[in-house]
Design a protein around this motif. Structure first.
Motif, PDB file in Angstrom:
ATOM      1  N   PRO A   1       0.840  -1.206   0.000  1.00  0.00           N
ATOM      2  CA  PRO A   1       0.000   0.000   0.000  1.00  0.00           C
ATOM      3  C   PRO A   1       0.875   1.257   0.000  1.00  0.00           C
ATOM      4  O   PRO A   1       1.964   1.245   0.560  1.00  0.00           O
ATOM      5  CB  PRO A   1      -0.779  -0.123   1.311  1.00  0.00           C
ATOM      6  N   PRO A   2       0.402   2.328  -0.632  1.00  0.00           N
ATOM      7  CA  PRO A   2       1.163   3.574  -0.632  1.00  0.00           C
ATOM      8  C   PRO A   2       1.239   4.163   0.770  1.00  0.00           C
ATOM      9  O   PRO A   2       0.212   4.329   1.423  1.00  0.00           O
ATOM     10  CB  PRO A   2       0.388   4.484  -1.593  1.00  0.00           C
ATOM     11  N   ALA A   3       2.452   4.431   1.235  1.00  0.00           N
ATOM     12  CA  ALA A   3       2.681   5.144   2.503  1.00  0.00           C
ATOM     13  C   ALA A   3       1.910   4.552   3.672  1.00  0.00           C
ATOM     14  O   ALA A   3       1.359   5.272   4.503  1.00  0.00           O
ATOM     15  CB  ALA A   3       2.330   6.623   2.332  1.00  0.00           C
TER      16      ALA A   3
ATOM     17  N   PRO B   1      -3.050  -9.260  13.607  1.00  0.00           N
ATOM     18  CA  PRO B   1      -2.402  -8.565  14.711  1.00  0.00           C
ATOM     19  C   PRO B   1      -1.642  -7.325  14.234  1.00  0.00           C
ATOM     20  O   PRO B   1      -1.262  -6.488  15.046  1.00  0.00           O
ATOM     21  CB  PRO B   1      -1.445  -9.616  15.292  1.00  0.00           C
ATOM     22  N   SER B   2      -1.460  -7.190  12.910  1.00  0.00           N
ATOM     23  CA  SER B   2      -0.702  -6.065  12.363  1.00  0.00           C
ATOM     24  C   SER B   2      -1.569  -4.875  11.977  1.00  0.00           C
ATOM     25  O   SER B   2      -1.046  -3.828  11.613  1.00  0.00           O
ATOM     26  CB  SER B   2       0.072  -6.510  11.115  1.00  0.00           C
ATOM     27  N   ALA B   3      -2.889  -5.030  12.046  1.00  0.00           N
ATOM     28  CA  ALA B   3      -3.773  -3.965  11.566  1.00  0.00           C
ATOM     29  C   ALA B   3      -5.039  -3.898  12.410  1.00  0.00           C
ATOM     30  O   ALA B   3      -5.494  -4.896  12.956  1.00  0.00           O
ATOM     31  CB  ALA B   3      -4.146  -4.199  10.104  1.00  0.00           C
TER      32      ALA B   3
ATOM     33  N   MET C   1     -14.052  -7.815   4.547  1.00  0.00           N
ATOM     34  CA  MET C   1     -14.245  -8.544   3.288  1.00  0.00           C
ATOM     35  C   MET C   1     -15.120  -7.698   2.374  1.00  0.00           C
ATOM     36  O   MET C   1     -16.152  -7.197   2.803  1.00  0.00           O
ATOM     37  CB  MET C   1     -14.930  -9.888   3.563  1.00  0.00           C
ATOM     38  N   HIS C   2     -14.691  -7.549   1.142  1.00  0.00           N
ATOM     39  CA  HIS C   2     -15.431  -6.725   0.187  1.00  0.00           C
ATOM     40  C   HIS C   2     -15.680  -7.495  -1.098  1.00  0.00           C
ATOM     41  O   HIS C   2     -14.883  -8.337  -1.495  1.00  0.00           O
ATOM     42  CB  HIS C   2     -14.623  -5.475  -0.193  1.00  0.00           C
ATOM     43  N   ARG C   3     -16.789  -7.129  -1.740  1.00  0.00           N
ATOM     44  CA  ARG C   3     -17.100  -7.661  -3.054  1.00  0.00           C
ATOM     45  C   ARG C   3     -17.234  -6.477  -3.995  1.00  0.00           C
ATOM     46  O   ARG C   3     -17.928  -5.513  -3.688  1.00  0.00           O
ATOM     47  CB  ARG C   3     -18.421  -8.436  -2.977  1.00  0.00           C
TER      48      ARG C   3
ATOM     49  N   MET D   1      -9.905  -5.685   2.608  1.00  0.00           N
ATOM     50  CA  MET D   1      -9.433  -4.319   2.781  1.00  0.00           C
ATOM     51  C   MET D   1      -8.808  -4.255   4.171  1.00  0.00           C
ATOM     52  O   MET D   1      -9.451  -4.603   5.157  1.00  0.00           O
ATOM     53  CB  MET D   1     -10.579  -3.319   2.686  1.00  0.00           C
ATOM     54  N   ILE D   2      -7.566  -3.826   4.211  1.00  0.00           N
ATOM     55  CA  ILE D   2      -6.821  -3.821   5.460  1.00  0.00           C
ATOM     56  C   ILE D   2      -6.405  -2.391   5.756  1.00  0.00           C
ATOM     57  O   ILE D   2      -5.833  -1.714   4.895  1.00  0.00           O
ATOM     58  CB  ILE D   2      -5.567  -4.716   5.351  1.00  0.00           C
ATOM     59  N   MET D   3      -6.711  -1.919   6.969  1.00  0.00           N
ATOM     60  CA  MET D   3      -6.334  -0.540   7.320  1.00  0.00           C
ATOM     61  C   MET D   3      -5.974  -0.438   8.792  1.00  0.00           C
ATOM     62  O   MET D   3      -6.260  -1.338   9.584  1.00  0.00           O
ATOM     63  CB  MET D   3      -7.425   0.447   6.933  1.00  0.00           C
ATOM     64  N   GLY D   4      -5.339   0.651   9.139  1.00  0.00           N
ATOM     65  CA  GLY D   4      -4.920   0.871  10.517  1.00  0.00           C
ATOM     66  C   GLY D   4      -3.685   0.058  10.880  1.00  0.00           C
ATOM     67  O   GLY D   4      -3.646  -0.620  11.905  1.00  0.00           O
ATOM     68  N   TRP D   5      -2.674   0.120  10.039  1.00  0.00           N
ATOM     69  CA  TRP D   5      -1.440  -0.646  10.273  1.00  0.00           C
ATOM     70  C   TRP D   5      -0.738  -0.210  11.550  1.00  0.00           C
ATOM     71  O   TRP D   5      -0.633   0.984  11.832  1.00  0.00           O
ATOM     72  CB  TRP D   5      -0.472  -0.471   9.101  1.00  0.00           C
TER      73      TRP D   5
END
Ligand SMILES: [Cu+2]
Length: 163
Positions: free
Chosen positions: A55-57, A82-84, A89-91, A121-125
């Motif tokens: 992912p960018p930045a 544990p990393s995020a 899950m998205h369609r 979709m993974i966010m909040g690293w």
């Protein structure tokens, strides 16, 4: 109603991914038809071809994998890491994408995540991912419990099967 902020963020990401990477959903293989009771036995799951495009930045990332099933039907009901902070899950739909609460893993077939189709979709690293990192995803299934996999971070243009 969908709240504005979340909708715009997800719609924007979908548009960016579609633009950068092109579409092209890979359809799940058809199950073997006509086998009575094939869906009734225990699921036999394994995970293959998993990757996270860089992912960018340290921003929102997509995730792709294949859940193979050599047994009866099951359902993917939760994904976490544990990393995020958040994995959903998205369609994808032709114009946008929608979050789903569960995904079927058909008997003697596979649940395939692919660009332009079903994706994570993974966010909040906790820490911005870097190329070559291996990030844990914990996949929870309705019948089979939780399977943890280490997912490699690949180049943004990576596709499985390419060398
Ligand atoms: Cu999405």
């Amino acid at each position: 109603m969908v709240t504005g902020t979340r909708f715009r963020r997800t719609a924007l990401t979908g548009a960016v991914l579609a633009t950068v990477l092109g579409g092209g959903a890979i359809l799940a293989a058809c199950g073997t038809g006509g086998q009575d009771g094939a869906a009734a036995g225990p699921a036999r799951l394994s995970v293959a071809d998993s990757y996270i495009p860089l992912p960018p930045a340290g921003g929102m990332a997509a995730g792709y994998l294949t859940v193979r099933n050599d047994g009866g039907q099951d359902q993917l009901v939760k994904v976490s890491s544990p990393s995020a902070e958040s994995v959903t899950m998205h369609r994808s739909t032709p114009s946008s994408m929608e979050q789903v609460d569960s995904l079927d893993v058909p008997a003697h077939s596979a649940l395939r995540f692919a660009r332009g189709g079903t994706h994570l979709m993974i966010m909040g690293w906790q820490k911005a991912p870097a190329l070559g990192d291996e990030l844990e995803l914990d996949l929870t299934f309705a019948k089979s419990g939780t399977i943890s996999v280490k997912v490699p971070v690949k180049e943004l243009t990576y596709r499985p099967g390419q060398s």
